[in-house]
Design an enzyme around this catalytic site. Structure first.
Site, PDB file in Angstrom:
ATOM      1  N   ASN A 206      34.021  44.201  37.097  1.00 57.65           N
ATOM      2  CA  ASN A 206      34.061  45.660  37.247  1.00 57.65           C
ATOM      3  C   ASN A 206      33.131  46.219  36.180  1.00 57.65           C
ATOM      4  O   ASN A 206      33.546  46.831  35.211  1.00 57.65           O
ATOM      5  CB  ASN A 206      35.487  46.197  37.063  1.00 57.65           C
ATOM      6  CG  ASN A 206      36.386  45.803  38.221  1.00 57.65           C
ATOM      7  OD1 ASN A 206      35.929  45.650  39.352  1.00 57.65           O
ATOM      8  ND2 ASN A 206      37.667  45.626  37.945  1.00 57.65           N
ATOM      9  N   GLU A 287      37.356  47.133  45.884  1.00 52.29           N
ATOM     10  CA  GLU A 287      38.150  47.922  44.939  1.00 52.29           C
ATOM     11  C   GLU A 287      37.338  49.054  44.322  1.00 52.29           C
ATOM     12  O   GLU A 287      37.383  49.281  43.117  1.00 52.29           O
ATOM     13  CB  GLU A 287      38.733  47.009  43.847  1.00 52.29           C
ATOM     14  CG  GLU A 287      39.642  45.942  44.404  1.00 52.29           C
ATOM     15  CD  GLU A 287      40.351  45.107  43.335  1.00 52.29           C
ATOM     16  OE1 GLU A 287      39.734  44.811  42.301  1.00 52.29           O
ATOM     17  OE2 GLU A 287      41.521  44.766  43.556  1.00 52.29           O
ATOM     18  N   LYS A 356      37.443  33.167  45.919  1.00 52.97           N
ATOM     19  CA  LYS A 356      38.691  32.844  45.216  1.00 52.97           C
ATOM     20  C   LYS A 356      39.407  31.705  45.937  1.00 52.97           C
ATOM     21  O   LYS A 356      39.256  31.546  47.144  1.00 52.97           O
ATOM     22  CB  LYS A 356      39.607  34.069  45.153  1.00 52.97           C
ATOM     23  CG  LYS A 356      39.134  35.132  44.158  1.00 52.97           C
ATOM     24  CD  LYS A 356      40.138  36.281  43.994  1.00 52.97           C
ATOM     25  CE  LYS A 356      39.595  37.321  43.010  1.00 52.97           C
ATOM     26  NZ  LYS A 356      40.513  38.476  42.809  1.00 52.97           N
ATOM     27  N   ASP A 361      44.895  36.880  46.447  1.00 50.88           N
ATOM     28  CA  ASP A 361      44.475  37.214  45.093  1.00 50.88           C
ATOM     29  C   ASP A 361      45.209  36.416  44.020  1.00 50.88           C
ATOM     30  O   ASP A 361      46.056  36.969  43.322  1.00 50.88           O
ATOM     31  CB  ASP A 361      44.684  38.721  44.858  1.00 50.88           C
ATOM     32  CG  ASP A 361      44.015  39.191  43.578  1.00 50.88           C
ATOM     33  OD1 ASP A 361      43.239  38.414  43.007  1.00 50.88           O
ATOM     34  OD2 ASP A 361      44.269  40.338  43.169  1.00 50.88           O
ATOM     35  N   GLU A 389      47.149  36.199  35.485  1.00 47.02           N
ATOM     36  CA  GLU A 389      47.465  37.553  35.935  1.00 47.02           C
ATOM     37  C   GLU A 389      48.791  37.633  36.687  1.00 47.02           C
ATOM     38  O   GLU A 389      49.576  38.556  36.469  1.00 47.02           O
ATOM     39  CB  GLU A 389      46.330  38.071  36.829  1.00 47.02           C
ATOM     40  CG  GLU A 389      46.626  39.426  37.459  1.00 47.02           C
ATOM     41  CD  GLU A 389      45.475  39.960  38.293  1.00 47.02           C
ATOM     42  OE1 GLU A 389      44.423  39.288  38.392  1.00 47.02           O
ATOM     43  OE2 GLU A 389      45.637  41.052  38.876  1.00 47.02           O
ATOM     44  N   HIS A 517      52.757  38.384  46.402  1.00 46.28           N
ATOM     45  CA  HIS A 517      52.474  39.780  46.065  1.00 46.28           C
ATOM     46  C   HIS A 517      53.743  40.635  45.986  1.00 46.28           C
ATOM     47  O   HIS A 517      53.795  41.750  46.522  1.00 46.28           O
ATOM     48  CB  HIS A 517      51.505  40.382  47.097  1.00 46.28           C
ATOM     49  CG  HIS A 517      50.621  41.457  46.528  1.00 46.28           C
ATOM     50  ND1 HIS A 517      51.078  42.728  46.251  1.00 46.28           N
ATOM     51  CD2 HIS A 517      49.310  41.461  46.192  1.00 46.28           C
ATOM     52  CE1 HIS A 517      50.066  43.456  45.779  1.00 46.28           C
ATOM     53  NE2 HIS A 517      48.995  42.714  45.719  1.00 46.28           N
TER      54      HIS A 517
HETATM   55  O1  GCW Z   1      43.185  40.395  41.097  1.00 45.59           O
HETATM   56  C1  GCW Z   1      42.503  41.571  41.116  1.00 45.59           C
HETATM   57  C2  GCW Z   1      42.763  42.125  39.761  1.00 45.59           C
HETATM   58  C3  GCW Z   1      41.682  43.043  39.289  1.00 45.59           C
HETATM   59  C4  GCW Z   1      40.367  42.292  39.416  1.00 45.59           C
HETATM   60  C5  GCW Z   1      40.151  41.931  40.877  1.00 45.59           C
HETATM   61  C6  GCW Z   1      38.886  41.129  41.102  1.00 45.59           C
HETATM   62  C7  GCW Z   1      38.451  42.358  38.036  1.00 45.59           C
HETATM   63  O2  GCW Z   1      44.011  42.764  39.763  1.00 45.59           O
HETATM   64  O3  GCW Z   1      41.959  43.383  37.973  1.00 45.59           O
HETATM   65  O4  GCW Z   1      39.283  43.019  38.918  1.00 45.59           O
HETATM   66  O5  GCW Z   1      41.194  41.131  41.313  1.00 45.59           O
HETATM   67  O6  GCW Z   1      38.979  39.912  41.132  1.00 45.59           O
HETATM   68  O7  GCW Z   1      37.822  41.701  41.266  1.00 45.59           O
END
Ligand code: GCW
Length: 679
Positions: A206, A287, A356, A361, A389, A517
């Site tokens: 980001n 996002e 990923k 996520d 996370e 989630h």
């Molecule tokens: O898992 C989400 C996170 C965000 C993160 C996003 C991503 C860096 O909550 O904080 O932003 O993924 O991977 O881009």
């Protein structure tokens, strides 16, 4: 007392007397026949390590005598009798060989490589053998990394906050760079080099475009200069709208000639000061981040524009597939595939798409991402999250190698049986020359780097697996415990047992049976299955568990979102029938009745309760196991982990109680007999 600063590079005295004698006899002196900056680093490391491990300083010698450790590249004069060209023909620029041999009729041990980086990796490999008390009398080691780009992704902001970082602030002291070089940067580089990590993205995905301005590039250059002899290249995130924000242009449209020109000039400016700059990592149209879709272009248009700019300098672009769109009302796990699969074959040769491990996520457990195996013409990179996370931050002990391995070993069936995710990302399945593995770093400026002492093992295992994904989670844990805590067999097996069990235990008290989630809103800590009424349905929990009075789970079969169709048919068959579906993924793929019979013979409701209770009980087991280590590992570390496990145990009960009580409002069924009632 130790504070964890030294990571797995403690180099404490070899406690096994026989091994110690053996090592002292085999290594009487050492010679690094090379004068590069990397060789200087090797000299320092050897001094430090051998003094610590062997309990006496081992001299640097001028020529090979009996018991010399000989280190060099293929053209080293001291190694000229050894036909190194031939021995090194398969190891590439970063690989190495280690073998015992005679030079001038003297017994020597040789560490050799084609290039500096390989030499350094070979030395660290050898030191690891001493640290873990391996025999060194008959070595014939040849090692080559399985993926090319082995890289940390720091989600570090320029104000030193770290997104999803739980170990303090960013290591990068932008304010004092480039003039002040924190000695810690060297230790960071040593740690990475010791596990083969050869790249680092310094800034958050980001991103803030400021990092690309001349003032910041000076600071980046200082870090790049420092990291270079450790074999580590620097990469940056490229904010897609940078041409507008720092370039004064009206658009960032990738097909606009001025925009293309701006990036070309910016890239040339970077390479002028950092000739081995690695390239860019980009999060676009996800996002709220800007991207090519803002201009009705696609991901390939965006990635290719940057790829063309870095191409003349051998740079690469890592374009992230973690995308989801505010305006597309589709099961979010489907979106990356929907957007990227049609673009297969349209990316430039120096682009990798970074995916990923799972399609949602970084959840405690997800099936592998359906893009693996679905884009044969595009090199796909793995993105693992080392920072926890969704796994209890740096408070819970969760050893992640089993999670990484579960994904790497999964079979995509893309080219028949055996088309594992590992073979997709190492490039071997489709013969790609580019390949890579990225890990979202868990490193901050906490004295012990990662917050939790055992979280260091996740950084460690990421590097080891990026080098060699065939290593087992057990083997990696074994090495790490020996290097970090102790070589005592009972201690090693005790800590290893805790580590190996920890991920499954965590899944049980957080998200058993394929749940996902259901964590706390936004901060992602602790339970929050009740979360609803947020700006987006897919930011809630109720959207994912779909609990109602008849049952629970997200239907991703043909009668539901049909996300399953994105997998190859053998994989679809594995999961599509709820009767055959691996129960670890049941509620990920299916909405099933509370009364459904599970493999255990229990109903789904009872099984869910069982798993939550088992998870919480096992957190207590981890505590008990750890407590037996008192006096056998460093005391400060012992007490720190002990207090963290205490929190983890309480929070496992918190997760259990919250989830069981919440889901009970739908199932309306009693807690099975024998379990204490949650309060
Ligand atoms: O898992 C989400 C996170 C965000 C993160 C996003 C991503 C860096 O909550 O904080 O932003 O993924 O991977 O881009």
């Amino acid at each position: 007392a130790e504070d964890g600063y030294e990571l797995w590079l403690r180099y404490s005295l070899v406690t096994d007397q026989q091994k110690l004698n053996d090592y002292r006899n085999t290594i009487k002196g050492w010679l690094v026949d090379n004068n590069s900056p990397t060789a200087q680093i090797i000299r320092k490391e050897l001094q430090r390590a051998l003094t610590g491990l062997l309990g006496k300083s081992v001299p640097e010698v001028k020529s090979a005598t009996e018991g010399t450790l000989l280190i060099g590249t293929a053209n080293a004069a001291a190694l000229s009798s050894l036909d190194l060209k031939n021995r090194l023909k398969n190891v590439g620029p970063e690989g190495f060989v280690i073998f015992n041999t005679k030079v001038n009729n003297k017994n020597t041990l040789v560490i050799a490589a084609n290039e500096d980086a390989g030499m350094l990796y070979g030395v660290f490999h050898f030191l690891r053998m001493l640290q873990t008390h391996q025999p060194i009398g008959k070595l014939a080691i040849e090692s080559t990394p399985k993926t090319k780009v082995r890289i940390l992704n720091h989600w570090d902001n320029l104000d030193r906050t770290v997104e999803r970082g739980y170990a303090g602030f960013s290591l990068w002291d932008w304010h004092k760079l480039p003039d002040h070089i924190d000695p810690r940067y060297h230790d960071y580089a040593r740690a990475n080099a010791s596990i083969g990590i050869n790249g680092t993205v310094l800034t958050n995905v980001n991103a803030n475009a400021l990092i690309l301005t001349p003032a910041y590039l000076k600071k980046v250059t200082a870090l790049a200069d420092l990291f270079r002899p450790y074999g580590i290249r620097v990469y940056l995130t490229a904010r897609f709208s940078a041409p507008i924000e720092i370039g004064g242009l009206k658009t960032a449209d990738p097909l606009d000639a001025q925009v293309q020109e701006w990036w070309k000039r910016k890239v040339a400016e970077i390479y002028k000061v950092i000739p081995d700059f690695g390239g860019f990592l980009v999060k676009a149209n996800s996002e709220g981040q800007p991207g090519p879709q803002n201009y009705n272009r696609n991901h390939a248009d965006g990635a290719n524009m940057l790829a063309d700019a870095v191409k003349p300098f051998n740079g690469i672009v890592m374009w992230r597939a973690f995308v989801y769109d505010n305006n597309v009302p589709v099961d979010r796990t489907k979106q990356a595939y929907n957007e990227f699969k049609p673009l297969d074959g349209t990316f430039r040769g120096n682009v990798m798409v970074q995916v990923k491990n799972g399609p949602l996520d970084f959840q405690p457990r997800e099936p592998f991402h359906p893009l693996f195996g679905a884009m044969p013409s595009t090199p796909l990179m793995m993105e693992f999250q080392i920072t926890q996370e969704y796994l209890g931050f740096a408070t819970h002990l969760v050893y992640l190698a089993p999670l990484f391995k579960e994904c790497l070993d999964a079979d995509t069936h893309a080219k028949g049986k055996g088309s594992t995710v590992a073979r997709v990302i190492d490039g071997s399945l489709e013969n790609h020359t580019l390949s890579g593995m990225a890990g979202v770093a868990n490193i901050g400026n906490d004295r012990n780097w990662c917050g939790h002492p055992v979280a260091q093992s996740n950084w460690y295992s990421f590097g080891r697996l990026a080098w060699d994904h065939t290593l087992s989670a057990e083997a990696i844990a074994d090495e790490w415990v020996r290097m970090t805590f102790s070589n005592n067999v009972a201690v090693v097996s005790n800590i290893k047992n805790i580590m190996i069990a920890s991920r499954d235990i965590t899944v049980k008290y957080m998200t058993p049976l394929g749940l996902h989630h259901i964590m706390g809103w936004n901060h992602h800590y602790g339970p929050g299955p009740w979360i609803k009424d947020k700006p987006r349905a897919d930011w809630t929990s109720v959207y994912y568990h779909q609990a109602e009075e008849k049952g629970i789970g997200f239907n991703r079969t043909t009668s539901g979102s049909n996300a399953l169709e994105q997998y190859q048919s053998p994989v679809q068959q594995l999961y599509s029938d709820p009767e055959k579906c691996d129960e670890r993924y049941l509620l990920w793929f299916h909405h099933v009745s509370w009364d459904r019979k599970m493999k255990s013979g229990r109903t789904l409701w009872d099984e869910l309760c069982h798993q939550y209770y088992q998870g919480a009980d096992s957190a207590k087991w981890m505590q008990q196991q750890w407590n037996t280590l008192e006096g056998q590992v460093d005391d400060a570390q012992f007490r720190f982990v002990k207090s963290l496990l205490n929190i983890q145990q309480q929070e496992a009960v918190w997760w259990r109680n919250a989830c069981v009580l919440y889901f009970q409002t739908f199932s309306k069924k009693p807690i099975p007999p024998g379990f204490e009632k949650p309060d």
